[in-house]
Design a protein around this motif. Structure first.
Motif, PDB file in Angstrom:
ATOM      1  N   ALA A  62       0.629   1.561  11.119  1.00 55.44           N
ATOM      2  CA  ALA A  62      -0.026   1.869   9.857  1.00 55.44           C
ATOM      3  C   ALA A  62      -0.764   0.639   9.354  1.00 55.44           C
ATOM      4  CB  ALA A  62       1.004   2.298   8.822  1.00 55.44           C
ATOM      5  N   THR A  63      -1.819   0.861   8.631  1.00 50.74           N
ATOM      6  CA  THR A  63      -2.553  -0.253   8.034  1.00 50.74           C
ATOM      7  C   THR A  63      -2.671   0.024   6.538  1.00 50.74           C
ATOM      8  OG1 THR A  63      -4.684   0.839   8.231  1.00 50.74           O
ATOM      9  CG2 THR A  63      -3.950  -0.438  10.143  1.00 50.74           C
ATOM     10  N   PRO A  64      -2.912  -1.027   5.771  1.00 53.36           N
ATOM     11  CA  PRO A  64      -3.080  -0.789   4.330  1.00 53.36           C
ATOM     12  C   PRO A  64      -4.180   0.226   4.064  1.00 53.36           C
ATOM     13  CG  PRO A  64      -2.890  -3.140   4.772  1.00 53.36           C
ATOM     14  CD  PRO A  64      -2.962  -2.448   6.105  1.00 53.36           C
ATOM     15  N   GLU A  65      -5.205   0.195   4.895  1.00 54.91           N
ATOM     16  CA  GLU A  65      -6.330   1.111   4.698  1.00 54.91           C
ATOM     17  C   GLU A  65      -5.926   2.562   4.962  1.00 54.91           C
ATOM     18  OE1 GLU A  65      -6.470  -1.639   6.731  1.00 54.91           O
ATOM     19  OE2 GLU A  65      -7.380  -2.895   5.176  1.00 54.91           O
ATOM     20  N   SER A  66      -5.209   2.759   6.087  1.00 52.29           N
ATOM     21  CA  SER A  66      -4.812   4.135   6.420  1.00 52.29           C
ATOM     22  C   SER A  66      -3.835   4.661   5.376  1.00 52.29           C
ATOM     23  CB  SER A  66      -4.190   4.198   7.819  1.00 52.29           C
ATOM     24  OG  SER A  66      -2.906   3.618   7.825  1.00 52.29           O
ATOM     25  N   LEU A  67      -2.996   3.762   4.852  1.00 51.16           N
ATOM     26  CA  LEU A  67      -2.047   4.198   3.836  1.00 51.16           C
ATOM     27  C   LEU A  67      -2.739   4.529   2.531  1.00 51.16           C
ATOM     28  CD1 LEU A  67       0.925   1.788   4.489  1.00 51.16           C
ATOM     29  CD2 LEU A  67       0.867   4.254   4.834  1.00 51.16           C
ATOM     30  N   ALA A  68      -3.779   3.776   2.222  1.00 52.27           N
ATOM     31  CA  ALA A  68      -4.528   4.050   1.002  1.00 52.27           C
ATOM     32  C   ALA A  68      -5.159   5.429   1.091  1.00 52.27           C
ATOM     33  CB  ALA A  68      -5.594   2.980   0.784  1.00 52.27           C
ATOM     34  N   ILE A  69      -5.650   5.758   2.277  1.00 51.32           N
ATOM     35  CA  ILE A  69      -6.256   7.078   2.475  1.00 51.32           C
ATOM     36  C   ILE A  69      -5.188   8.167   2.377  1.00 51.32           C
ATOM     37  CG2 ILE A  69      -7.443   8.570   4.141  1.00 51.32           C
ATOM     38  CD1 ILE A  69      -8.670   5.868   5.262  1.00 51.32           C
ATOM     39  N   ALA A  70      -4.057   7.905   3.069  1.00 50.13           N
ATOM     40  CA  ALA A  70      -2.980   8.881   3.047  1.00 50.13           C
ATOM     41  C   ALA A  70      -2.432   9.048   1.641  1.00 50.13           C
ATOM     42  CB  ALA A  70      -1.856   8.451   3.995  1.00 50.13           C
ATOM     43  N   GLY A  71      -2.344   7.915   0.921  1.00 49.61           N
ATOM     44  CA  GLY A  71      -1.771   7.959  -0.414  1.00 49.61           C
ATOM     45  C   GLY A  71      -2.623   8.719  -1.399  1.00 49.61           C
ATOM     46  N   ALA A 108       0.836  -1.202   0.000  1.00 54.88           N
ATOM     47  CA  ALA A 108       0.000   0.000   0.000  1.00 54.88           C
ATOM     48  C   ALA A 108       0.875   1.257   0.000  1.00 54.88           C
ATOM     49  CB  ALA A 108      -0.923  -0.007   1.226  1.00 54.88           C
ATOM     50  N   LEU A 109       1.964   1.194   0.750  1.00 55.11           N
ATOM     51  CA  LEU A 109       2.862   2.349   0.831  1.00 55.11           C
ATOM     52  C   LEU A 109       3.492   2.631  -0.533  1.00 55.11           C
ATOM     53  CD1 LEU A 109       4.085   4.422   2.808  1.00 55.11           C
ATOM     54  CD2 LEU A 109       5.974   2.842   3.171  1.00 55.11           C
ATOM     55  N   ARG A 110       3.953   1.565  -1.172  1.00 54.56           N
ATOM     56  CA  ARG A 110       4.576   1.755  -2.487  1.00 54.56           C
ATOM     57  C   ARG A 110       3.566   2.286  -3.490  1.00 54.56           C
ATOM     58  NH1 ARG A 110       8.498  -2.686  -4.592  1.00 54.56           N
ATOM     59  NH2 ARG A 110       9.868  -1.458  -3.262  1.00 54.56           N
ATOM     60  N   GLU A 127       5.822   5.681   7.317  1.00 52.80           N
ATOM     61  CA  GLU A 127       4.469   5.306   7.750  1.00 52.80           C
ATOM     62  C   GLU A 127       4.051   6.144   8.952  1.00 52.80           C
ATOM     63  OE1 GLU A 127       4.675   1.140   8.676  1.00 52.80           O
ATOM     64  OE2 GLU A 127       5.607   0.716   6.737  1.00 52.80           O
ATOM     65  N   GLN A 128       4.987   6.275   9.884  1.00 54.31           N
ATOM     66  CA  GLN A 128       4.671   7.021  11.112  1.00 54.31           C
ATOM     67  C   GLN A 128       4.463   8.501  10.822  1.00 54.31           C
ATOM     68  OE1 GLN A 128       8.092   5.889  13.319  1.00 54.31           O
ATOM     69  NE2 GLN A 128       7.234   3.930  13.964  1.00 54.31           N
ATOM     70  N   ALA A 129       5.295   9.051   9.932  1.00 53.42           N
ATOM     71  CA  ALA A 129       5.156  10.470   9.590  1.00 53.42           C
ATOM     72  C   ALA A 129       3.805  10.712   8.924  1.00 53.42           C
ATOM     73  CB  ALA A 129       6.290  10.905   8.667  1.00 53.42           C
ATOM     74  N   LEU A 130       3.380   9.750   8.107  1.00 55.78           N
ATOM     75  CA  LEU A 130       2.068   9.871   7.474  1.00 55.78           C
ATOM     76  C   LEU A 130       0.965   9.843   8.514  1.00 55.78           C
ATOM     77  CD1 LEU A 130       2.234   7.652   4.285  1.00 55.78           C
ATOM     78  CD2 LEU A 130       1.448  10.014   4.402  1.00 55.78           C
ATOM     79  N   GLY A 131       1.101   8.933   9.463  1.00 58.41           N
ATOM     80  CA  GLY A 131       0.100   8.820  10.522  1.00 58.41           C
ATOM     81  C   GLY A 131       0.054  10.078  11.369  1.00 58.41           C
TER      82      GLY A 131
END
Lengths: 246, 173
Positions: free
Chosen positions: B95-104, A44-46, B161-165
């Motif tokens: 971080a979770t895939p979901e939170s990253l998807a939102i952040a991304g 997801a990050l990538r 990940e943490q900075a995004l959170g």
């Protein structure tokens, strides 16, 4: 995510594990929810990074600045071989400008300021696709174009046969005054010749380089002449000689 | 380097990587100075080109860019940004895939988060994720032992990940 195999996760994710280790980790993934989830986080990050368009491409101006610098050996070596470059260029100029009594090199602050403005005008002309207001290789088209736009008549001549074809002219601003800019080509390079009336008496040519561009200036018949380009310094000197003799 | 052949070789091998050079400089120094530093690095590369003994020209150039940027950063001319991410201050959330998807989905936010990482984390991420470098190339550019590239990336990704959170919590308290 504290499992013994987790240390391999990033190598696996990046495709950097050897085949045996990768297979081992893959087998481990099937039974480890923590690692499976951690891998999903990385994917997801990538994906997010890819979608964010974070790549900063070099601006076109930087590209041309670097190219210009490569084609100007004097500028390239200026910080270190300054004295040697100075001497070599000075002797070259002495030959080329034998007619002139002195070749003064030391640019004063005011001159450097004008040089900077002339160079800025040169760069603007290259970047804004505003090279010429009147595009013509015919001096009899370019010269009359300036009539009524400025209060002096710049000398306009074509030097195609010498390898410096006239490309056109435009109005520009240097030091707050309107100046005539004549555009010439040298192979794929552009040379700008700036002309404006001057109160100074005739002055022998001086030259210099800034940001990888070379300039030569002189004063003649109450006109100030500046040529600036990224052509080889010897080409620019030849061009200056042609202009000053015309 | 007056030799026109050398110059042609430089223009063919090294100059095309000017985008990579600028991209790394831009992320490392995060200021307008990136252009001047890239130019300086390209010039240095040109001067030292005689010492380039084949191999990967991009990694060779990026190493010079990196050194140029660190010299500049160490001289204190870079902005000492107090907002640089610090996990002890900002706290840590998984971080979770979901939170990253939102952040991304928020490009600016990702850029901000990356910008706030310390240079050593930023550079491995830029090299790996933006430049697509292999571990071997990353080791060559950064001077890290190849065996530690993986753990450096692992740490850097965790920081990102943490900075995004942290950024998320700041916006929606």
């Amino acid at each position: 995510m504290s499992c013994g195999q987790a240390q391999w996760l990033h190598g696996y994710f990046d495709g950097e594990l050897d085949a045996a280790r990768a297979m081992e980790f893959e087998a481990h993934l099937e039974g480890c929810a923590a690692c499976t989830r951690a891998l999903a986080v990385q994917e997801a990050l990538r994906k997010a990074i890819g979608a964010a368009d974070l790549y900063a491409k070099a601006p076109a101006s930087l590209r041309s600045r670097v190219r210009a610098q490569l084609s100007t050996p004097r500028a390239v070596f200026a910080p270190r071989g300054g004295v040697r470059g100075f001497a070599a260029a000075a002797s070259l100029l002495l030959v080329l400008f034998g007619a002139w009594r002195t070749v003064a090199w030391r640019a004063d602050v005011a001159e450097r300021d004008v040089a900077k403005q002339v160079l800025d005008a040169h760069l603007r002309s290259l970047q804004l696709t505003h090279l010429t207001d009147v595009a013509s290789t015919d001096q009899h088209t370019v010269k009359p174009w300036f009539v009524g736009k400025i209060d002096f008549a710049p000398p306009v001549a074509d030097f195609s046969s010498e390898g410096f074809p006239l490309a056109g002219g435009r109005l520009d601003v240097v030091g707050g005054r309107s100046v005539a800019a004549l555009v010439y080509n040298r192979r794929k390079h552009v040379i700008n010749l700036f002309v404006w009336p001057s109160e100074e008496s005739d002055a022998a040519p001086r030259s210099g380089a800034q940001r990888g561009y070379a300039w030569i200036r002189w004063t003649r018949g109450r006109m100030s002449f500046w040529v600036v380009s990224d052509v080889a310094p010897s080409d620019l000197e030849e061009f200056a000689r042609l202009i000053s003799r015309s | 380097l007056a030799d026109p052949d050398e110059r042609a070789r430089f223009e063919e091998l090294v100059l095309p990587h000017i985008d990579s050079a600028y991209n790394l400089a831009r992320w490392l120094v995060r200021s307008d100075a990136a252009q001047d530093l890239t130019q300086e690095a390209m010039l240095r590369a040109y001067r030292f080109f005689g010492g380039f003994r084949g191999g990967d020209p991009r990694a060779w150039l990026l190493k010079i860019v990196r050194n140029t940027c660190y010299t500049w950063l160490d001289s204190g001319r870079g902005s000492q940004d107090a907002a640089e991410f610090n996990e002890e201050i900002h706290g840590v959330e998984e971080a979770t895939p979901e939170s990253l998807a939102i952040a991304g989905a928020d490009c600016e936010r990702l850029g901000r988060a990356l910008d706030r990482l310390p240079p050593k984390s930023k550079e491995v991420l830029v090299l790996r994720e933006l430049e697509g470098c292999s571990y071997k190339e990353i080791a060559e550019v950064t001077g890290l032992p190849i065996g530690t590239v993986m753990s450096s990336l692992s740490r850097a990704r965790r920081k990102l990940e943490q900075a995004l959170g942290a950024d998320e919590r700041k916006e929606t308290p």
